[in-house]
Design an enzyme around this catalytic site. Structure first.
Site, PDB file in Angstrom:
ATOM      1  N   ASP A  31       1.006  -1.163   0.115  1.00 36.91           N
ATOM      2  CA  ASP A  31       0.129   0.005  -0.063  1.00 36.91           C
ATOM      3  C   ASP A  31       0.928   1.144  -0.014  1.00 36.91           C
ATOM      4  O   ASP A  31       1.551   1.458   0.988  1.00 36.91           O
ATOM      5  CB  ASP A  31      -0.870  -0.074   1.232  1.00 36.91           C
ATOM      6  CG  ASP A  31      -2.186   0.970   1.225  1.00 36.91           C
ATOM      7  OD1 ASP A  31      -2.238   1.562   0.225  1.00 36.91           O
ATOM      8  OD2 ASP A  31      -2.778   0.936   2.160  1.00 36.91           O
ATOM      9  N   LYS A 123      -6.673  -5.085   2.898  1.00 38.84           N
ATOM     10  CA  LYS A 123      -7.315  -3.792   2.516  1.00 38.84           C
ATOM     11  C   LYS A 123      -8.006  -3.888   1.063  1.00 38.84           C
ATOM     12  O   LYS A 123      -7.245  -3.929   0.050  1.00 38.84           O
ATOM     13  CB  LYS A 123      -6.332  -2.482   2.385  1.00 38.84           C
ATOM     14  CG  LYS A 123      -6.995  -0.965   2.050  1.00 38.84           C
ATOM     15  CD  LYS A 123      -5.920  -0.125   2.025  1.00 38.84           C
ATOM     16  CE  LYS A 123      -6.372   1.355   1.431  1.00 38.84           C
ATOM     17  NZ  LYS A 123      -5.389   2.236   1.760  1.00 38.84           N
ATOM     18  N   ASP A 273       0.153  -0.579  -5.189  1.00 35.39           N
ATOM     19  CA  ASP A 273      -0.972  -0.044  -5.934  1.00 35.39           C
ATOM     20  C   ASP A 273      -0.440   1.446  -6.505  1.00 35.39           C
ATOM     21  O   ASP A 273      -1.039   1.835  -7.696  1.00 35.39           O
ATOM     22  CB  ASP A 273      -1.868   0.433  -4.904  1.00 35.39           C
ATOM     23  CG  ASP A 273      -1.656   1.301  -3.650  1.00 35.39           C
ATOM     24  OD1 ASP A 273      -0.558   1.289  -3.541  1.00 35.39           O
ATOM     25  OD2 ASP A 273      -2.682   1.574  -3.079  1.00 35.39           O
ATOM     26  N   ASN A 274       0.406   2.100  -6.052  1.00 31.28           N
ATOM     27  CA  ASN A 274       0.861   3.444  -6.571  1.00 31.28           C
ATOM     28  C   ASN A 274       2.119   3.848  -5.968  1.00 31.28           C
ATOM     29  O   ASN A 274       2.599   3.111  -5.145  1.00 31.28           O
ATOM     30  CB  ASN A 274      -0.213   4.709  -6.426  1.00 31.28           C
ATOM     31  CG  ASN A 274      -0.950   4.354  -5.090  1.00 31.28           C
ATOM     32  OD1 ASN A 274      -2.017   4.023  -4.669  1.00 31.28           O
ATOM     33  ND2 ASN A 274      -0.037   5.003  -3.972  1.00 31.28           N
TER      34      ASN A 274
END
Length: 502
Positions: A31, A123, A273-274
């Site tokens: 994350d 998550k 994710d980023n």
């Protein structure tokens, strides 16, 4: 005729055409993670489990997310569709309330329909439930995200529970860590990155399987896009500690698969994710916001274990990769009207056999928080990156948890006081951007020299703009005519001019 995986396999096994043991897939997601690992040549941090996984993987050096925002990225990697096509324009939770379109066929939905058992731990951050169903789910929707996303002992036990209740079906397990996301805005008592959560200190609780690693801010490697200041270094040191917790969690998850005797039948993918939550990182379509770690480990493709691929790949490739692994075709369907949905990503499995010549990836971002409307589109072709800022007349928005971070507050204070910022940019140019940004990363790796108005690159600019527009039309982008036109599909041409002086 559709055929569930177990039934088909039973028939093919008689014919000698099917493996005796089912294939499985494990997706491990960080994350807001970046390249803080030994596998990606960061010698300042200890990540033995990711490093070990890399030795059994093909490591991609040019992997990119298609969107630099949590929910949109997760929706994109779980559908193979960019955010503007699947409908997850921004964050899913709370007042933001973005959701994918009801008719989207997600990866877990397609796998379940084909007879693959699906599970998610950690998550989730996407919806609606009908689009993203999982047979086994322990997420923030039915528990504490700290427990299912950062407590690696809890994660280990949930993986064990998933495997112990496993039936004869192949499985897809998605473990979405909440580390190393910031938490100073939501649970400041645990530190800026929740680095104190579960460390055994008074009031912090204790995660039994975690051996915390503390880092001296003077020893961290400061990326070029992060201010080289004491505040930012302290932030990075805290981030390193939570990366270490996630790394130990990766080791625990893989050990559970090993103990259950299924690791050698399982495709393992690790990514994030980023980009990391620092300036130019998350919420940006620059390199720091979109470049991701990507490890793909296949027990059936040892030929390229420990090797590095220079191919340009996207997280949009993960859905077609996992479908390919299970030999499941992508269906023909439409979300709206008669526009058939086609995946623009590709399976990465051929890259595990031989180096491909893939050279182009695309990006699409519209929101992050609901108030952060700043649509951007991008294309990277080899070392050239083109970014289209549709709302270039407006200042670039800053999200809440980054705004209150020590790094950004220090940057604001130094800027207003006229002090040196230790940063490669200044806030004015960060906020106010040109409509078109073109960078040659082979000569300008920090993306500071915009070539969009340079006549020497006019032909290249036109080619990249054409590539980007073609992809936008193929993926049914509602913003394809913006900002100087409006999309009207019943007219020809479909982009009608607004005469707004843009």
């Amino acid at each position: 005729m559709s055929c569930p995986v177990p039934a088909c396999c039973a028939l093919l096994l008689v014919l000698g055409l099917c493996r005796a043991r089912p294939r499985n897939a494990l997706l491990l997601l960080a994350d807001d993670g970046g390249f803080e690992s030994g596998a990606y040549n960061n010698s300042a941090i200890a990540t033995p489990h990711l490093d070990a996984l890399a030795r059994r993987s093909l490591l991609f050096r040019n992997a990119f997310t298609s969107v630099s925002s949590c929910s949109p990225s997760r929706a994109s990697l779980l559908t193979g569709l960019p955010q503007h096509q699947n409908g997850m324009y921004g964050l899913h939770q709370d007042v933001h309330h973005f959701n994918s379109f009801d008719k989207v066929r997600s990866l877990p939905l397609l796998l379940s329909q084909a007879g693959v058992r699906t599970g998610i731990i950690g998550k989730k951050h996407v919806g609606p439930e009908t689009v993203y169903p999982f047979d086994f789910a322990y997420t923030e929707e039915n528990g504490s995200v700290l427990q299912v996303g950062r407590n690696i002992t809890r994660i280990k036990l949930l993986v064990r529970k998933f495997l112990q209740t496993q039936d004869d079906r192949p499985f897809f397990l998605y473990v979405a860590f909440h580390d190393p996301h910031r938490c100073g805005h939501s649970q400041p008592q645990y530190g800026t990155f929740c680095e104190k959560f579960g460390n055994g200190e008074s009031g912090m609780g204790r995660i039994p399987d975690w051996t915390p690693q503390a880092y001296d801010p003077l020893d961290v490697l400061v990326p070029y896009f992060v201010p080289n200041t004491p505040a930012a270094r302290a932030d990075l040191a805290a981030q390193y500690t939570t990366v270490g917790r996630m790394d130990q969690g990766v080791g625990l998850v893989l050990q559970e698969l090993r103990d259950a005797g299924v690791l050698n039948d399982t495709l393992v993918i690790f990514t994030s994710d980023n980009g990391i939550p620092f300036p130019s990182g998350r919420t940006n379509l620059y390199w720091p916001g979109t470049a991701e770690p990507l490890l793909v480990s296949s027990p059936e493709h040892p030929k390229r274990w420990g090797q590095v691929s220079e191919a340009y790949v996207s997280l949009l490739d993960l859905t077609p990769t996992i479908l390919d692994w299970f030999s499941i075709p992508y269906p023909s369907y439409a979300i709206f009207g008669s526009k058939t949905i086609h995946l623009t990503g590709r399976s990465l499995l051929p890259a595990l056999e031989a180096e491909p010549l893939w050279a182009t990836v695309f990006g699409s971002q519209s929101h992050h928080e609901v108030t952060m409307s700043y649509p951007m589109r991008s294309v990277q072709h080899r070392h050239f990156r083109l970014v289209h800022n549709l709302n270039f007349k407006m200042p670039f928005p800053i999200d809440q948890d980054f705004y209150v971070s020590p790094t950004f507050q220090d940057l604001l204070n130094r800027t207003t006081a006229g002090q040196p910022t230790g940063w490669y940019k200044d806030l004015r140019h960060y906020y106010y951007r040109a409509r078109w940004e073109l960078y040659d990363r082979s000569r300008d790796p920090h993306e500071t020299q915009n070539l969009a108005t340079d006549p020497r690159f006019a032909q290249l600019l036109e080619m990249l703009r054409d590539q980007l527009a073609k992809w936008q039309w193929e993926t049914h982008d509602p913003w394809v005519c913006a900002p100087d036109g409006v999309l009207e599909e019943k007219l020809s041409p479909q982009c009608q001019p607004l005469h707004n002086e843009l």
